[in-house]
Scaffold this motif. Sequence first.
Motif, PDB file in Angstrom:
ATOM      1  N   GLY A  12       1.135  -1.232   0.413  1.00  0.00           N
ATOM      2  CA  GLY A  12       0.549  -0.328  -0.200  1.00  0.00           C
ATOM      3  C   GLY A  12       1.017   1.646  -0.150  1.00  0.00           C
ATOM      4  O   GLY A  12       1.932   1.606   0.616  1.00  0.00           O
ATOM      5  N   GLY A  13       0.590   2.346  -1.125  1.00  0.00           N
ATOM      6  CA  GLY A  13       1.638   3.221  -1.502  1.00  0.00           C
ATOM      7  C   GLY A  13       2.518   3.011  -0.888  1.00  0.00           C
ATOM      8  O   GLY A  13       3.342   2.104  -1.996  1.00  0.00           O
ATOM      9  N   GLY A  14       3.439   4.584  -2.814  1.00  0.00           N
ATOM     10  CA  GLY A  14       4.706   4.338  -2.950  1.00  0.00           C
ATOM     11  C   GLY A  14       6.031   3.561  -2.026  1.00  0.00           C
ATOM     12  O   GLY A  14       6.989   2.838  -2.532  1.00  0.00           O
ATOM     13  N   ALA A  15       6.102   4.624  -0.730  1.00  0.00           N
ATOM     14  CA  ALA A  15       7.116   3.217  -0.133  1.00  0.00           C
ATOM     15  C   ALA A  15       7.185   2.373   0.290  1.00  0.00           C
ATOM     16  O   ALA A  15       7.399   1.162   0.037  1.00  0.00           O
ATOM     17  N   GLY A  16       5.464   1.659   0.858  1.00  0.00           N
ATOM     18  CA  GLY A  16       5.798  -0.256   0.890  1.00  0.00           C
ATOM     19  C   GLY A  16       5.823  -0.725  -0.355  1.00  0.00           C
ATOM     20  O   GLY A  16       6.260  -1.093  -0.495  1.00  0.00           O
ATOM     21  N   ILE A  17       5.599  -0.511  -1.878  1.00  0.00           N
ATOM     22  CA  ILE A  17       5.716  -0.921  -3.127  1.00  0.00           C
ATOM     23  C   ILE A  17       7.307  -1.191  -2.447  1.00  0.00           C
ATOM     24  O   ILE A  17       8.187  -1.405  -3.254  1.00  0.00           O
ATOM     25  N   ALA A  18       8.248   0.440  -2.812  1.00  0.00           N
ATOM     26  CA  ALA A  18       9.447   0.090  -3.021  1.00  0.00           C
ATOM     27  C   ALA A  18      10.081  -0.348  -2.490  1.00  0.00           C
ATOM     28  O   ALA A  18      10.964  -1.002  -2.799  1.00  0.00           O
ATOM     29  N   ALA A  19       9.654  -0.635  -0.909  1.00  0.00           N
ATOM     30  CA  ALA A  19      10.544  -1.418  -0.159  1.00  0.00           C
ATOM     31  C   ALA A  19      10.114  -3.112  -0.558  1.00  0.00           C
ATOM     32  O   ALA A  19      11.419  -3.611  -0.454  1.00  0.00           O
ATOM     33  N   TYR A  20       8.683  -2.998  -1.088  1.00  0.00           N
ATOM     34  CA  TYR A  20       8.098  -4.654  -1.523  1.00  0.00           C
ATOM     35  C   TYR A  20       9.398  -5.066  -2.439  1.00  0.00           C
ATOM     36  O   TYR A  20      10.416  -6.071  -2.894  1.00  0.00           O
ATOM     37  N   ASN A  21       9.793  -4.129  -3.378  1.00  0.00           N
ATOM     38  CA  ASN A  21      11.225  -4.713  -4.562  1.00  0.00           C
ATOM     39  C   ASN A  21      12.085  -4.393  -4.492  1.00  0.00           C
ATOM     40  O   ASN A  21      12.821  -5.160  -5.205  1.00  0.00           O
ATOM     41  N   LEU A  22      12.384  -3.193  -3.243  1.00  0.00           N
ATOM     42  CA  LEU A  22      14.059  -4.040  -3.245  1.00  0.00           C
ATOM     43  C   LEU A  22      14.009  -4.747  -2.875  1.00  0.00           C
ATOM     44  O   LEU A  22      15.184  -5.615  -2.676  1.00  0.00           O
ATOM     45  N   ALA A  23      13.114  -5.372  -1.488  1.00  0.00           N
ATOM     46  CA  ALA A  23      13.334  -6.607  -0.728  1.00  0.00           C
ATOM     47  C   ALA A  23      13.426  -7.606  -2.534  1.00  0.00           C
ATOM     48  O   ALA A  23      14.315  -8.015  -1.878  1.00  0.00           O
ATOM     49  N   CYS A  24      12.351  -7.996  -2.889  1.00  0.00           N
ATOM     50  CA  CYS A  24      12.635  -9.044  -4.100  1.00  0.00           C
ATOM     51  C   CYS A  24      13.994  -8.272  -4.524  1.00  0.00           C
ATOM     52  O   CYS A  24      14.664 -10.094  -5.159  1.00  0.00           O
ATOM     53  N   ALA A  25      14.286  -7.592  -5.178  1.00  0.00           N
ATOM     54  CA  ALA A  25      15.840  -7.637  -5.878  1.00  0.00           C
ATOM     55  C   ALA A  25      16.666  -7.539  -5.627  1.00  0.00           C
ATOM     56  O   ALA A  25      17.588  -8.527  -5.141  1.00  0.00           O
ATOM     57  N   LEU A  26      16.879  -7.326  -3.560  1.00  0.00           N
ATOM     58  CA  LEU A  26      17.633  -7.772  -3.218  1.00  0.00           C
ATOM     59  C   LEU A  26      18.133  -9.922  -3.060  1.00  0.00           C
ATOM     60  O   LEU A  26      18.879 -10.031  -2.945  1.00  0.00           O
ATOM     61  N   ARG A  27      16.956 -10.078  -2.804  1.00  0.00           N
ATOM     62  CA  ARG A  27      16.855 -11.415  -2.051  1.00  0.00           C
ATOM     63  C   ARG A  27      16.997 -12.232  -3.529  1.00  0.00           C
ATOM     64  O   ARG A  27      17.558 -13.690  -3.830  1.00  0.00           O
ATOM     65  N   ASN A  28      17.094 -11.347  -4.517  1.00  0.00           N
ATOM     66  CA  ASN A  28      17.172 -12.317  -6.084  1.00  0.00           C
ATOM     67  C   ASN A  28      18.699 -12.323  -6.491  1.00  0.00           C
ATOM     68  O   ASN A  28      19.071 -12.915  -7.135  1.00  0.00           O
ATOM     69  N   SER A  29      19.960 -11.105  -5.309  1.00  0.00           N
ATOM     70  CA  SER A  29      20.872 -11.259  -5.534  1.00  0.00           C
ATOM     71  C   SER A  29      21.461 -11.902  -4.871  1.00  0.00           C
ATOM     72  O   SER A  29      23.047 -11.852  -4.349  1.00  0.00           O
ATOM     73  N   GLY A  30      20.548 -12.442  -4.242  1.00  0.00           N
ATOM     74  CA  GLY A  30      21.318 -13.648  -2.976  1.00  0.00           C
ATOM     75  C   GLY A  30      21.554 -13.093  -1.599  1.00  0.00           C
ATOM     76  O   GLY A  30      21.915 -13.680  -0.108  1.00  0.00           O
ATOM     77  N   TYR A  31      20.729 -12.375  -1.329  1.00  0.00           N
ATOM     78  CA  TYR A  31      21.001 -11.777   0.488  1.00  0.00           C
ATOM     79  C   TYR A  31      19.805 -12.663   0.679  1.00  0.00           C
ATOM     80  O   TYR A  31      18.619 -12.316   0.496  1.00  0.00           O
ATOM     81  N   ASP A  32      19.601 -11.933   1.855  1.00  0.00           N
ATOM     82  CA  ASP A  32      18.832 -13.096   3.302  1.00  0.00           C
ATOM     83  C   ASP A  32      17.510 -11.704   3.867  1.00  0.00           C
ATOM     84  O   ASP A  32      18.907 -10.862   4.941  1.00  0.00           O
ATOM     85  N   ILE A  33      16.430 -11.860   2.963  1.00  0.00           N
ATOM     86  CA  ILE A  33      15.979 -10.620   3.345  1.00  0.00           C
ATOM     87  C   ILE A  33      14.714 -10.497   4.081  1.00  0.00           C
ATOM     88  O   ILE A  33      13.949 -11.690   4.052  1.00  0.00           O
ATOM     89  N   THR A  34      14.045  -9.932   5.418  1.00  0.00           N
ATOM     90  CA  THR A  34      13.131  -9.718   5.761  1.00  0.00           C
ATOM     91  C   THR A  34      12.055  -8.730   5.545  1.00  0.00           C
ATOM     92  O   THR A  34      13.228  -7.576   6.263  1.00  0.00           O
ATOM     93  N   LEU A  35      10.726  -8.189   4.863  1.00  0.00           N
ATOM     94  CA  LEU A  35      11.046  -6.762   5.294  1.00  0.00           C
ATOM     95  C   LEU A  35       9.641  -7.490   6.367  1.00  0.00           C
ATOM     96  O   LEU A  35       9.020  -7.930   6.175  1.00  0.00           O
ATOM     97  N   GLY A  36       9.893  -6.482   7.344  1.00  0.00           N
ATOM     98  CA  GLY A  36       8.640  -6.308   8.515  1.00  0.00           C
ATOM     99  C   GLY A  36       7.914  -5.317   8.012  1.00  0.00           C
ATOM    100  O   GLY A  36       7.776  -4.302   8.117  1.00  0.00           O
ATOM    101  N   VAL A  37       6.771  -5.516   8.271  1.00  0.00           N
ATOM    102  CA  VAL A  37       5.532  -4.412   8.073  1.00  0.00           C
ATOM    103  C   VAL A  37       5.004  -4.321   8.960  1.00  0.00           C
ATOM    104  O   VAL A  37       4.249  -5.391  10.124  1.00  0.00           O
TER     105      VAL A  37
END
Length: 66
Positions: A12-37
């Motif tokens: 929801g909202g621009g910041a949430g979408i940006a954080a989700y997209n960033l988390a997805c990109a970092l996960r695809n790069s091999g990082y261990d990501i947790t997105l707390g919401v």
Amino acid sequence: MKILLLTDSDSGGGAGIAAYNLACALRNSGYDITLGVREKNTTAPFVKALTFKRTFSQKIKRKLLS
């Protein structure tokens, strides 16, 4: 490397979408990501819903302002 990203919502909202997209990109790069919401709207396994307990004064303030 473990990374924790925090945001209000995962879709929801621009910041949430940006954080989700960033988390997805970092996960695809091999990082261990947790997105707390606060508000989870997706089924992504790396997104974790967090709960926040309000203090007594915060509850009173919310009641007075609503």
